[in-house]
Each structure stands twice: as C-alpha cells, then as structure tokens.
Design an enzyme around this catalytic site. Structure first.
Site, PDB file in Angstrom:
ATOM      1  N   GLU A   1       1.534  -0.503  -5.059  1.00  6.48           N
ATOM      2  CA  GLU A   1       0.637   0.607  -5.354  1.00  6.48           C
ATOM      3  C   GLU A   1       1.570   1.809  -5.493  1.00  6.48           C
ATOM      4  OE1 GLU A   1      -3.476   2.528  -3.627  1.00  6.48           O
ATOM      5  OE2 GLU A   1      -1.821   2.255  -2.228  1.00  6.48           O
TER       6      GLU A   1
ATOM      7  N   ASP B   1       0.832  -1.197   0.000  1.00  3.65           N
ATOM      8  CA  ASP B   1       0.000   0.000   0.000  1.00  3.65           C
ATOM      9  C   ASP B   1       0.873   1.255   0.000  1.00  3.65           C
ATOM     10  OD1 ASP B   1      -2.708   1.273   0.483  1.00  3.65           O
ATOM     11  OD2 ASP B   1      -1.659   1.968   2.278  1.00  3.65           O
TER      12      ASP B   1
END
Length: 706
Positions: A390, A353
C-alpha cells in the site's frame, strides 16, 4: 530452516547391497526463531533484545487468569547477557507455558528511554498470546500472556502453491466477518475454522487467493481491561507481530489458535487457494507518550519507534507512533517475522499496510532504495512469496508507481479512482480509463515493471462496498461515534436519485448495472484484480465508508444475500471464470498497439463510437477496446472486443473495420437481465459487422471472436 532428512543406510565394502531404499519421509519445514521462547527437549530458552536494560526477568504463570506470576526468573547480567541479548534456559518447561518479560532501566523520555520496572512486557517474538488485558486497580498494565509454542504440525505434504501473480484473482476478506453472522450457518462462526467451512463457496466463486485483513495479535479491550468505547474490528493495531490473533480461535486452549490457523491455511491450499496476509509494520497499539507500556516501549523504546528530540513520537502512521522499520534491530525483527509466517504457516504473500513508512529512514525521511524494502525484495527465503505495497502513508507520502523494485506489486489507487469516475460519468476521464484497462503502463512501465505489478481494485475494506458506491453520495459514519468526521469525503460515488436503499425499480436496476460494469471492468483489465468480500452479492455497510469499529451486521457477511442477489453472484462467477480461461486478459508484458505479423490484429487498439481511431480530446463517455492475440502462444487466446458507455443516454457503436473480418459472439451485456447478461456457454448472438451495436446508457458489452 530445519529439514527432516532420511536416515542413511549402513553399507559394507564386501557386500553388494540392493540399490532400493525406503522412500524418505515428507519434509517438515520450520523456521526456528533466534529470539523469544525457544522450545527444547528439556526446557525453554528465553532470549530478548535490550541494549539499555539494567536487569531482566522472566515472569511465569500457571493459568491465563493469574494476575501475578507464580515464579520469577532473574537473569544474571554477567552470565545471562551476551552483547545486547538477554538469554536464560529454564529446565522442565513445556509448550503451553505462559510468560512475560520485565526489564529495569532508565526512564529518560528526552533520550527516548521509557523503562518501567513494574511493567509486564509482551515478548516482541511471542508466537501466541492468551487472555486479554486484565482489569487493574493498582495502575499496573497486565497484558495478555505470551505462550510457548511448539511449531510442529501435520501439514500432510502441503507446500506453497506458487501461483504466478499474473494468474491471481485476490479476494480481500475479514476472518471474523466472513462467518460471524448467524446467517453463515457455520459450526465455528467468526473463526479460522469457520473460514474452512466456507471454502466451497470461495472455490465456486473462482478466486485464487484470499487476502486476510490483519490476523497478527491486536487488543480486544483497553489496556486497563475495560471495554473499548469503539471496538477494533479491522485489527490495524498490532501488539505481537509473530502471533495469530487469539480472537479468531474457536477453542479455549492457550495457543490453540496456532494449530487452527495452520489448519485453515492447509485446507485453503488443498482447494487451490493461496493465503496473503495484510501486515502492519508501521505502528503498534502502545500509542504515543500518553499510551501504555506493555512491550516495545519497556524493552528499547528508542530503537523500536521513531522518537522526537523531546521524547515524543513521530506519527507517520496516523496512529500515535511509527515503527522504526529501517533501524537494523527492527529490520531483523521484520524479516524474521516474514520468514516465520512463510515457513511455519505456509503463507503465500503479504500486503504491507502504509508501506511508504518502510521507505523512511531513521529520521523519518523518504529515501531511495530503503534497506527494509530491499531486504524484503531480495531475501532468498521469501522469493516464492507475493509482496504487495500500500504505497502511501498518513504523512503525505504517495508512491504509487514508484515504490520499489521489480519484486514489489502495489495497490493501484489511481485505478480505483479513475474507474469510479469513468462509470460515474465524469467528463475527461476516458483516456485515463483506457490506461487503467490496459494495465497502467504510465505507472509501472518506466521502472521496468509489468502489468501484474498493478493490484487493481475498485473497493476495499477502507471505503464503500460496491453496493454503497452506487447507492450513496455522502458517507454515513455517525455510528462510529466521531460525528461523521472520520472516513474519506472524496469517494467518486453516486446514488442515482435517492440516497441509500430504495424500491424504485429504475434506480435499483441502474445500480445493479453499474455494479456489473465495475466488476466486469475490473476482471477485463490487465493487471491483478482484487475483489472486496461481499461485493459479489452486493453487501452493504449502509453508507459507512470507515467501518473499522463495526463488529456487527454492518461489517459481517450476510449469507442471505447469496440467494437474494443470485444474479449478481452468478455474473461475478462467470466473469471470473472467463478471466481465468482467457490469456488475452492476463498479459505479462505491456500492450504495444502493434501486430506480430502483417494482417494480424494488434495486441490492442482503441476506437470511438464511429469505429474510427479514437480522438482522446473529444471523447467523453464511450470507448471501444480491441484486444488481439498477437505475441501470445497460448492456443486458448481469443480476440476480445470491449465496448463501454458511461453516458446517460443510449449510444450506437460501429464495429471497427479491423474487427469486421472476424465473427463476434456476445459474451457480456451488463444492461441485459440474467441470464443474457453473460452467455456462459459462449453461445451469445453474433454481431453483424456492418450494423451498429446499440449500448444502453451506463453499460458494457464484451464480444469474443469465434
């Protein structure tokens, strides 16, 4: 790594022994951690890092409900400190022991130090937590208790599946949300064991991997024990990176979530499904200078976090603080954590993330070849794992296509946006759509990467579900309690005449057609497809595009939809199965537009509606893609012809001249009602080579050569 090796047989030089030996026992792979609570035969060794602490204590508890420790172990700074590591062995402790750390030291925020001698601290290497933050009337933060864990587990011979990334079809899902609804009819709703009960469904859908939203520990309530104003449903607020979340445990035994999680992984592997974890190494739930101290802040705040000169926190995560990922101490913690999940839990990969934060140095500057990113890519113990970035953060970094080296794949945000815009009918995006369909060579080829480094997705947890993407033009996030200010305003969505649910047949039909168009596009594209859980049955969040706090029916999988939207579910099943059967759609090298031998079809060629080479400047809504089998040695490879039309009127397509020498059977027609939307037996009608093919508005057709 610890291996159970077969014992050696004694032998004698004077006696010839038979060469037959007993089969060795199955190997048990464990990765022993150097810090935390280390279990030995006759007790537990506690080890924790703190450079600036002046004293360290281990607080022991008898029960999860204890508000005060029943025993305090004081570490001697002379005999129990080795460099910056505090360590003590406590005899007679066993697995299940509950504990905290507590440290004395300077409180000098201007120097980044925030010691609090009364704070009870979660071990950064804790392998499990029990309980929750307890109610406080004396100002003390009483966090969940750490649990001493025995990592031994009966894996029954399980090993990592090692499926090539190029062969993967990823299903992003929430452990709790998959089965929490009463409609799931599971014995253990909302838990790791509940996921096991739905493995037959996942297997029938045909996905090869589940990507679990955060399962490392995050808070269930506020730090003072009160109920949060907004629940933390998604779990992007970590407080213990090594520990599986206790909130998804079905039993009540402290640390029981460890075995339940391992059981889930083992059973998913037995079904041929890999497990990828969404990990959040960019911030923690301790927040900024106004947040509580219950772990990293109270041990070595200026090492674990990026701090400012005035004692505040740099906030590249948008969540109050930023983990100092390229400090050597934090780098060490992260790679131990990844190894821990891979070897002690058999995890097959990670999605990082806000991974761009790992590209920032200790000053917060983006740098080339950041150490943390290289360590993850080059660690030999992680070489079998999938690593996915990401590739952006909350401070403006956007590194899609440029994040890192050949080991890293990326969530392709450009794919999401371009496919949405094309099917919405935007002008001038047909060329971009072709690029995404072909594997995004503009992003990944310059760095020497491959199509499978693009993780293609149209929807994810963050944003609209597929149903809502074709049903809403505006976000509807009022239930989040932020006056609809949260969530992205730029969604490239459409409602086709009415905002939200409707019974108007024409609109319902068009919305389902558009959903099929996007599912088909995703699974016909080069690269690795990722499907959001529930999209295959048109799950809705009622227009909420930021359901991070909706631990309710808004977010949960409604299992009645499997029957209600059986047509969509079957369509998704069939297109997934076709992708898995057809190597033309899973190329590991970029398409070149050339043939391997004279007379063969090129690996790809593009055409307009007249069957001529496409004019990229003049094309608005229509596209024909012809995929040949050249360069492929797999005998299952078949040429594929894809026609796409996102305009509002019907359009006739001529079959391109190079394709006319083959006989083409219709496989997919998103404008047709079931079962003619997908011919599962590959017995669709033939296309007549010299006659035009009529595509309805907003539709896709796919033909396969006989």
């Amino acid at each position: 790594m610890q291996l159970q090796a077969p014992s050696l047989l004694a032998h004698s030089a004077s006696v010839v022994m038979p060469s037959i030996q007993p089969a060795p026992p199955a190997l048990q792979f464990n990765y022993p951690l150097p810090y935390g609570a280390i279990l030995h035969d006759h007790g537990v060794q506690f080890a924790v890092y703190s450079r600036s602490a002046t004293a360290m204590r281990v607080l022991l508890y008898d029960k999860v409900s204890d508000r005060e420790p029943t025993k305090v172990i004081k570490l001697d700074p002379v005999t129990d400190r080795w460099g910056d590591i505090w360590s003590v062995f406590v005899p007679d402790l066993q697995a299940g022991t509950l504990y905290h750390f507590q440290a004395d030291g300077p409180y000098e925020p201007g120097k980044g130090l925030r010691f609090n001698s009364k704070a009870r601290l979660i071990d950064p290497f804790a392998r499990a937590l029990a309980g929750s933050f307890q109610r406080s009337t004396d100002g003390l933060v009483r966090p969940p208790k750490c649990v001493v864990v025995d990592d031994q587990f009966d894996w029954q011979g399980d090993r990592h599946l090692r499926r090539p990334l190029a062969e993967s079809i990823i299903y992003e899902m929430h452990v709790r949300g998959l089965t929490r609804s009463s409609t799931s009819n599971t014995e253990h709703p909302g838990t790791y064991l509940g996921v096991i009960e739905k493995i037959p469904y996942l297997k029938s859908l045909g996905v090869t991997a589940v990507e679990l939203m955060p399962v490392h520990e995050f808070p269930l309530c506020e730090s003072d024990g009160s109920k949060p104003r907004r629940s933390n449903y998604w779990g992007y607020d970590p407080m213990a990176f090594f520990a599986p979340h206790r909130g998804y445990q079905s039993g009540k035994k402290p640390g029981g979530q460890v075995d339940e999680f391992k059981t889930m992984v083992r059973e998913l592997h037995a079904a041929g499904i890999e497990v990828i974890l969404d990990v959040v190494f960019n911030h923690t739930s301790e927040g900024n200078e106004h947040g509580p101290t219950f772990s990293f802040k109270g041990l070595q705040n200026n090492v674990y976090y990026m701090t400012t000169e005035d004692g505040g926190y740099k906030n590249y995560s948008g969540c109050g603080n930023t983990v100092n990922g390229n400090h050597p101490i934090v780098r060490e913690m992260i790679f131990h954590c990844l190894r821990h999940w891979v070897y002690n839990y058999h995890i097959d990969g990670f999605r990082f993330d806000l991974a761009s934060i790992l590209s920032r140095n200790r000053k917060g500057e983006l740098v080339p070849n950041p150490p943390m990113v290289e360590i993850i890519a080059e660690d030999p113990m992680l070489s079998d794992t999938k690593i996915i970035a990401e590739a952006w953060d909350a401070a403006g970094a956007f590194q899609v296509g440029t994040f890192a080296n050949l080991r890293w794949a990326e969530w392709n945000g450009h794919y999401r946006d371009d496919v949405r815009r094309y099917w919405r009918g935007d002008f001038g995006v047909t060329g971009a759509m072709a690029t995404r369909l072909a594997g995004s060579s503009d992003l990944y080829q310059p760095s020497g990467r491959s199509p499978y480094h693009s993780i293609n997705f149209i929807t994810s947890h963050d944003g609209y579900s597929l149903n809502d993407l074709v049903s809403y033009e505006r976000k509807h996030n009022l239930d989040n309690g932020e006056d609809n200010r949260d969530g992205d305003n730029n969604n490239y969505s459409a409602n086709y005449g009415i905002e939200g649910p409707t019974r108007r047949a024409a609109i319902v039909t068009l919305r389902q057609r558009q959903a099929k168009n996007m599912i088909a596009s995703l699974l016909l594209s080069q690269g690795v497809p990722m499907i959001l859980s529930g999209d295959e049955v048109l799950r809705t969040q009622r227009g909420n595009n930021n359901a991070y706090c909706q631990d309710n029916a808004t977010s949960w999988f409604d299992w009645r939809l499997v029957e209600r939207n059986q047509e969509m579910f079957r369509f998704a099943q069939e297109v997934i199965a076709f992708r898995r059967q057809q190597p033309v759609l899973r190329r590991q090298k970029f398409l070149t537009g050339t043939a391997s031998r004279p007379g063969e079809l090129p690996d790809v060629s593009w055409y307009g509606v007249e069957g001529e080479s496409i004019d990229w400047e003049g094309t608005y809504h229509s596209l024909t893609c012809l995929l040949g089998t050249c360069w492929l040695t797999d005998p299952a490879a078949r040429p594929v012809l894809i026609m796409m039309h996102s305009g509002g009127e019907s359009q006739s397509f001529a079959i391109p001249e190079p394709a006319r020498k083959l006989r083409w059977r219709l496989l997919i027609d998103t404008a047709a009602p079931a079962p003619k939307d997908f011919y599962s037996k590959h017995n669709g009608p033939f296309a007549v080579s010299n006659k035009p093919v009529l595509l309805e508005h907003h539709s896709l057709r796919c033909y396969v050569a006989e």
